[in-house]
Design an enzyme around this catalytic site. Structure first.
Site, PDB file in Angstrom:
ATOM      1  CD  GLU A  84      39.797  39.052  42.250  1.00 34.41           C
ATOM      2  OE1 GLU A  84      40.164  38.427  43.266  1.00 34.41           O
ATOM      3  OE2 GLU A  84      40.048  38.666  41.099  1.00 34.41           O
ATOM      4  CD  GLU A 107      37.653  38.322  37.376  1.00 35.37           C
ATOM      5  OE1 GLU A 107      38.037  38.677  38.513  1.00 35.37           O
ATOM      6  OE2 GLU A 107      37.947  37.219  36.880  1.00 35.37           O
TER       7      GLU A 107
END
Length: 880
Positions: free
Chosen positions: A283, A317
């Site tokens: 992420e 994410e």
């Protein structure tokens, strides 16, 4: 100062290996950092074999920290080429193991460090590494220290400015976190780009990508009217397979605004697909790096399950932008703060995008198949651990999936509206901070009005609670007696009762209806609940929706389970009744307590329930497909203190054959009905494909010749990967020429697509044929099998660990195969190698003959000189 560490107690395997184990890191030893780094400027001169990095760190003394004048900068397999303080070269720096120590006398300084990297030689895939001619990074958890010296801990938050320069022909695209501020040409075919991320972040969220990439581009307008440019970057030729990922991203952004009130905060959001990646995705702020398997999808190469996975991981994410990035972790013991919360968010998102009932069942199946076994094994740990040796080992289903279930319980007890108030308060209080699990719980208490004092035990106690249920009748009252135990786990022999929210309903067995669902909370070791208005004993539906991650111990009459499988209006509870009907029968059969008459009666009851599922016109096919799936062998093994994998497999296969034979006609009719539906991505067509595969599995079990004929015909007629892979999965379990013909065709058809070739490896490694270990050995020698690619390794060998004919082969050859793999893989990619240890670590839960061989393999691994921290910790705990 770094988190303090203390020496670990010696273990048998450490002595065997002749080297000291790594130090134990303890949560209780946390102290704030001695120095903060408000600003970081990085300059990269890029090359696949040689990259030069200059890091300019603006450092300031932390008034909340302790540590004197020493600035400790973590490093890993790097060396400083030059060190400067306030523009002047210094020579009094020193190395303490891998770390760089610099003495600083004042309150603020600028420290510059130069390092040189060889990305092409970085097979660990942590830090900066090369993947098929592209440069990319993976810094979570401690990869940033492989790029430059830095206080590599989550509570050091910095704003980053990054300049990259490289050969334009080799690296035409240059990406980093945040927004691109400038770019231009250089000399001799070079070019450069400068990026700035205005949001403070820890080093684990740093990202850089450079390579020959093309983008699928779109835009998104946020709820406040800002325009965001969206790009999904892939290799040329793959862009057509990114439409589903792009729509999933847009849906995620809309959903997070609507459900959690979270708006995106940069002008740009980039996703890059990478073929060599240890995890699913990462992420990094504004620049998410993804394993290609969670980006690329089209009907010809991706199954419906692949489409769902892309959607879920894209959402996961993206949701981290707030639950992980804007609010990050104080330390790695708080990992579930971001991961558990974000898993819950992605589960809720996927439920809203598709079938909420099916999604819930899928989530519980994952939890029971992986996390329950983790909870009952040597690697059991709370969702907020107290110690670790290697943090990469704690990216587990306990942290992620059980962590999500714990927060879901808060939502169940508070209700949706109050839960939203709690999350709003959490984001408001801790935006821009490195927070703790306690910060989240306190925000939930203040936002919802709940007293979560006792609930905190879910964060500190490991193990799956066992809830014993007894329902009796007293006049016109139904009396429900509940008791809970939390089994001992390593380091935690004694447990306290935890609050367990249980949704339940009491059905009138004559009308098939109930008077409304109720929520009770079992927060004592034992408690009794009474319900009025039941002149006749009701049928209990408990833990509806899987409201708590517990194991319900409630032996039921077969008639009650058949009743609930037919009448329960909670989809999960209906699924659960059918599962329990099968589990109770198989546990008795595996235990050898069934005579032939009882065996036939049990099978008949299961056949009746499954037959009603097959023919129920009120069921949608997605749900019907779920109800047709038998309990996994891993879940069945969990029902025994010590299991015999061979007996588990034998009895489950026998039941499949019996059901396939006795339900042959309705199954063939179901398969024929599903065959007639053309391909589309709508729910109805997806449901047809699901029941098509499940029907085919049972038909082939009952009549291999008929199943093989149908599977081969389905394979040849397929116009999508779901049908083709479903048919091939049936064919690889059968002996015959069709098997080899289909496998050869599949390889020839998709030989240039790495993700589909992974499927080809995986299908064969999972085949339920007697000589599957021989097939795996041949596959491992193929030129297209590469041990440096985690996807390919997992496709072949991780699949093998779930195949009873391979891993649990009575000769022990499967255990030795995985042991050999771990020893070979550890120096190449320690993270991937460590993920194979838990399969062997279950030896105490397996019958003695096999258990001895599993333990021997662990001891052989422990004796390997130079074993990585990742593998050593897993092995030592498994042997300890």
């Amino acid at each position: 100062m770094d988190i303090a560490s203390r020496p670990a107690e010696p273990t048998d395997d450490a002595a065997l290996a002749g080297i000291a184990p790594p130090p134990v890191i303890r949560r209780e030893d946390y102290v704030p950092p001695a120095w903060l780094i408000p600003e970081v400027a990085l300059d990269f001169k890029l090359g696949l074999d040689a990259t030069h990095v200059t890091a300019r760190l603006s450092v300031m003394r932390n008034t909340a920290g302790k540590g004197g004048t020493t600035l400790r900068l973590n490093g890993d397999q790097i060396a400083p080429l030059a060190v400067r303080v306030d523009g002047h070269d210094v020579n009094d720096w020193r190395l303490d193991g891998p770390d760089l120590l610099v003495e600083l006398s004042g309150e603020r300084h600028v420290v510059e460090i130069e390092t040189a990297l060889n990305p092409a030689a970085n097979s660990q895939l942590m830090g900066l590494y090369a993947s098929n001619g592209m440069l990319c990074t993976q810094c979570e958890a401690e990869g940033f220290r492989r790029i430059t010296f830095f206080p590599d801990r989550p509570d050091v938050l910095s704003t980053y400015t990054v300049r990259m320069s490289g050969n334009k022909a080799e690296f035409p695209i240059l990406l980093a976190n945040g927004n691109c501020m400038a770019s231009g040409p250089g000399e001799n075919g070079m070019h450069w780009a400068e990026w700035h991320d205005p949001w403070p972040k820890p080093g684990y969220l740093f990202a850089l990508v450079a390579g020959d990439l093309v983008a699928n581009h779109a835009t998104f307008e946020t709820m406040s009217g800002r325009k965001v440019d969206l790009n999904i970057w892939v290799r040329p030729g793959d862009e057509a397979r990114t439409e589903h990922a792009m729509q999933s991203l847009i849906n995620s952004m809309k959903w997070d605004e609507k459900v959690f009130g979270r708006e995106y905060d940069l002008d740009l959001f980039n996703i890059v697909a990478v073929s060599d990646f240890n995890m699913g995705a990462m992420e990094n702020k504004g620049l998410n790096v993804f394993n290609t398997r969670y980006v690329l999808a089209d009907p010809e190469t991706a199954t419906d399950a692949d489409y769902d996975a892309v959607e879920g991981v894209i959402g996961h994410e993206y949701f981290h932008n707030w639950s992980g990035n804007r609010v990050t972790c104080r330390d790695w013991f708080q990992l579930s703060l971001k991961e558990g919360f974000t898993v819950l968010r992605d589960q809720m998102f996927s439920a809203d995008m598709g079938s909420a009932a099916v999604k819930r069942i899928e989530d519980v199946r994952v939890l029971r198949g992986a996390q329950f076994s983790e909870d009952s094994g040597p690697l059991a740990h709370p969702i907020r651990p107290d110690t670790y040796q290697e943090i990469s080992n704690f990216y587990t289903t306990t942290i992620y999936n059980k962590g999500a279930e714990v927060i879901r319980m808060m939502r169940t007890m508070a209700g949706e509206e109050r839960f939203r108030k709690g999350t709003d308060l959490y984001f408001e209080r801790h935006d821009g901070e490195a927070a703790t699990c306690e910060d989240f719980i306190k925000a939930m208490e203040d936002g919802t009005g709940l007293d979560l004092t006792q609930f905190r035990l879910w964060y500190s106690q490991a193990g799956t609670p066992q809830v014993a249920v007894e329902l009796t009748q007293q006049g016109e009252q139904a009396v429900l007696a509940l008791s809970q135990t939390v089994p001992p786990t390593p380091g935690q022999p004694d447990k306290q009762p935890m609050p367990i929210p249980l949704r339940l309903a009491l059905f009138d067995r004559h009308t098939g209806r109930h008077g409304g669902e109720k929520l009770i909370v079992l927060d004592k070791e034992r408690d009794t609940f009474t319900f009025d208005g039941f002149p006749a004993p009701p049928v209990l539906s408990i833990n509806r929706g899987f409201s708590a991650p517990v194991a319900i111990q409630y032996p039921r009459a077969t008639d009650d389970l058949v009743f609930l499988a037919a009448h329960d209006d909670d989809p999960f509870a209906r699924y659960e009744a059918l599962q329990q009907l099968v589990v109770q029968h198989l546990v008795a059969a595996i235990s050898g307590t069934l005579d032939e008459r009882a065996r036939e009666a049990g099978r008949a009851a299961i056949s009746q329930a499954l037959g009603s599922v097959i023919e129920d016109p009120a069921l949608d096919d997605l749900m019907r497909g779920e109800l047709m799936i038998l309990p996994s062998e891993a879940y069945l093994a969990e029902q025994f203190p010590v299991s015999d994998p061979g007996a588990v497999h034998k009895e489950r296969q026998a039941l499949k054959r019996w059901l396939g034979a006795h339900l042959a006609e309705p199954l063939k009719a179901l398969h024929d009905r599903a065959l007639a539906v053309p391909y589309s991505r709508d729910a109805a067509a997806r449901g047809k494909r699901k029941i098509k595969t499940q029907a085919l599995v049972l038909i082939a079990a009952g009549d291999p010749a008929e199943g093989g004929r149908r599977a081969f015909a389905q394979y040849n007629a397929a116009d999508n990967m779901t049908d083709r892979q479903g048919a091939l999965k049936v064919l690889v379990d059968l002996e015959g020429p069709e098997r080899e013909q289909a496998l050869a065709d599949f390889r020839a058809r998709y030989g240039q697509n790495a993700l589909v070739v992974d499927k080809w490896f995986s299908l064969q490694a999972g085949a339920l044929v007697p000589n599957v270990l021989d097939h795996i050995a041949v596959l491992a020698q193929r030129p297209d099998f590469t041990i440096t690619n985690p996807n390919r390794v997992r496709a072949l060998y991780m699949t093998a660990t779930t195949n009873p004919n391979a891993f649990h082969h009575e000769s022990g050859a499967g255990y030795r195969m995985i042991g050999d793999l771990i020893r070979r893989l550890d120096p190449i990619n320690a993270q991937t190698a460590a993920r194979f240890v838990p399969a062997l670590g279950r030896w105490r839960r397996v019958e003695p003959g096999r258990a001895g061989i599993m333990r021997e393999e662990l001891e052989r691994i422990a004796a390997l000189p130079g074993l990585s921290r990742d593998v050593r910790e897993q092995v030592s705990k498994s042997l300890g």
